[in-house]
Design an enzyme around this catalytic site. Sequence first.
Site, PDB file in Angstrom:
ATOM      1  CB  SER A 181      -0.945   0.020   1.217  1.00 22.25           C
ATOM      2  OG  SER A 181      -1.538   1.289   1.382  1.00 22.25           O
ATOM      3  CE1 TYR A 215      -4.060  -1.462   5.178  1.00 23.39           C
ATOM      4  CE2 TYR A 215      -3.398   0.748   4.511  1.00 23.39           C
ATOM      5  CZ  TYR A 215      -3.744  -0.551   4.181  1.00 23.39           C
ATOM      6  OH  TYR A 215      -3.755  -0.954   2.862  1.00 23.39           O
ATOM      7  CE  LYS A 232      -1.123  -3.002   4.199  1.00 23.21           C
ATOM      8  NZ  LYS A 232      -0.977  -4.242   3.417  1.00 23.21           N
TER       9      LYS A 232
END
Length: 270
Positions: free
Chosen positions: A138, A151, A155
Amino acid sequence: MNLTDRVVVITGGAGGIGSALARRFAAEGAAAVVLADLDAHATATVAEAVGPVARGVAVDAADEGQVRDLVADTERRYGRIDLFCANAGVATGVGIEAADADWDRAWRVNVMAHVYAARAALPGMLARGGGHLMHTCSAAGVLTAVGDAPYTATKHAAVGLAEWLAITYRDQGIRVSALCPQGVDTPMLADGLATGHLAARVIAASGAVLTPDQVADAAVAGLAEERFLILPHPEVAGYAVRRAEDPDGWQAGLRKLVRRLRAAPTPPSR
């Protein structure tokens, strides 16, 4: 990497980017595409739609034993794994107040699943003198995901792990890519937009929302060029440069965007 006659494994293969990768790899002439996901029925349905080269299996990508068995079974059936796509991922949509269980789940799926994939697939690849790992990390791993602390943190860790693998194993014939899309039209983003979640609104305001098929197209191009960072949204490269050159200015710009979105009416839920 030329995908013709290659054996590919994709975790998180039951939908979104994973299923789009499967369709595109099959169209490129892959010899076998093994789709792994928690949802056995959805995975089997996708595999059937992809065609005879595809096989769906129920696997928890965050369980090392299951990933090890997946790799061993694939190597027994097809003789090798040429490309392993560690694509499974989860978002939380919350900040540091997220429960420890949510932090742990994000860590296990967004980071440790990549560790398990590399541990399992690398020995065979190294023995054959070649192979490719592609981790879906991502754009949040290069920039940040406003509104989702777990997140963002995981990531970033995923990109760091991919870079470490690339540096460590490149001279032994192993290629590593980090696939880092920004906004993609998947249920993860669509659900956030439907509820007016800040993180989803920031993503939608930051650039085009691509289809999973467009991301798969970018992945195939990046694999062919053996690029480390595969950026389906080219503007992410420019954002990353600005962030590195002027981190204070970059953060100020994001805060300004957040203030504007918070002041705007929240779209009605669908």
